[in-house]
Design an enzyme around this catalytic site. Sequence first.
Site, PDB file in Angstrom:
ATOM      1  N   SER A 118       0.253  -0.670   0.023  1.00 49.72           N
ATOM      2  CA  SER A 118       0.097  -0.155  -0.371  1.00 49.72           C
ATOM      3  C   SER A 118       0.883   1.517  -0.346  1.00 49.72           C
ATOM      4  O   SER A 118       1.312   1.634  -0.605  1.00 49.72           O
ATOM      5  CB  SER A 118      -0.998   0.061   1.307  1.00 49.72           C
ATOM      6  OG  SER A 118      -1.838   0.905   1.319  1.00 49.72           O
ATOM      7  N   HIS A 141      -2.420  -0.853  -5.117  1.00 46.85           N
ATOM      8  CA  HIS A 141      -4.173  -0.600  -4.810  1.00 46.85           C
ATOM      9  C   HIS A 141      -4.615   0.442  -4.082  1.00 46.85           C
ATOM     10  O   HIS A 141      -3.736   0.993  -4.108  1.00 46.85           O
ATOM     11  CB  HIS A 141      -4.795  -1.480  -3.304  1.00 46.85           C
ATOM     12  CG  HIS A 141      -4.176  -1.685  -2.422  1.00 46.85           C
ATOM     13  ND1 HIS A 141      -5.091  -0.138  -1.667  1.00 46.85           N
ATOM     14  CD2 HIS A 141      -3.860  -1.898  -1.451  1.00 46.85           C
ATOM     15  CE1 HIS A 141      -4.199   0.001  -0.556  1.00 46.85           C
ATOM     16  NE2 HIS A 141      -4.135  -0.870  -0.500  1.00 46.85           N
TER      17      HIS A 141
END
Length: 235
Positions: A118, A141
Site C-alpha cells: 500500500s 491498490h
Amino acid sequence: MTEPTKTTDTEQEHQPENAQSILDFGAALTRTPHGAVYCLTIIGQIEGHTTAANNAKTTKYEHVLPLLAKLEESGDVDGVLFLLNTVGGDVEAGLAIAELIAGMTKPTVSIVLGGSHSIGVPLAVAARRSFAVPSAAMTIHPVRMSGTVIAAPQTYHYFERLQERIVAFVAGHSQISAEDFQDLMLRKDDMAADVGSVIYGEEAVSLGLIDQVGGLSDGLRCLYRQIEEHKGKKA
C-alpha cells in the site's frame, strides 16, 4: 594472560545511545571504514493522525520526520539504510515520510524485506536506490477508507486527487510509468475481494518499480559507493 579489550570513551558514549535507539526507533548508527551508516526500520503499520491498536507494531510519523531532518543535517552520519517490512497505513503520513526521504541529499538505500504494501510502495522507491529480496511482496491498490462518508462526491474527488499524488510520486522516483502503475492499481485478476495487484521481488524489478533484486550485502555495497561518490563531490 591477555588483557580484556578496553572500549574508548567515545565508544562507551555511543553504546548506550545506540542500544536505546534500537529499542525506541528500531534504528542503529554503525561506523564503518566507508563511513557512518544509520539504519532505520519502517515496519508494521504507518501510524498517522490517529493511534493504532495497542497490539499493533507501528512506525510513528511524528518520530520519523524529525529524525530524518536530524540525519540530513548531522555531520556524524554519511548515509542512511532503510529496511522496510510494512503493511501500509495512514496515506498522508506515509507520503510525508516518503517525500522527506526523497528530499535528502545524503546517500540513501532502501531494502524491501517481507513486504512493503500500500503506502509502503512510495516509501520503498523514495531512496536513491531501491532493493527487494526475491521473496518480498508489494500490494498495489487504490486509496481506500472505512467509516462514514460525508458529502460523497467531494470525498471521492479528494480521494482521486490523493491517488494521483501517489501515482505521480511513484512514477517520479522509479522506472515505472504512471500509466503502468495505475494499471496495477486497478487490475481485477490478482485479489479476491479487491482490485489491485500483488507483485514480488523480481517482478517489481522487471516492471521498473524497484531498481534491483538484492539483500543486505547488496544494499550496503551500493550505499558505500554512494558515500564515496558523495565525499568525492564535497572534496
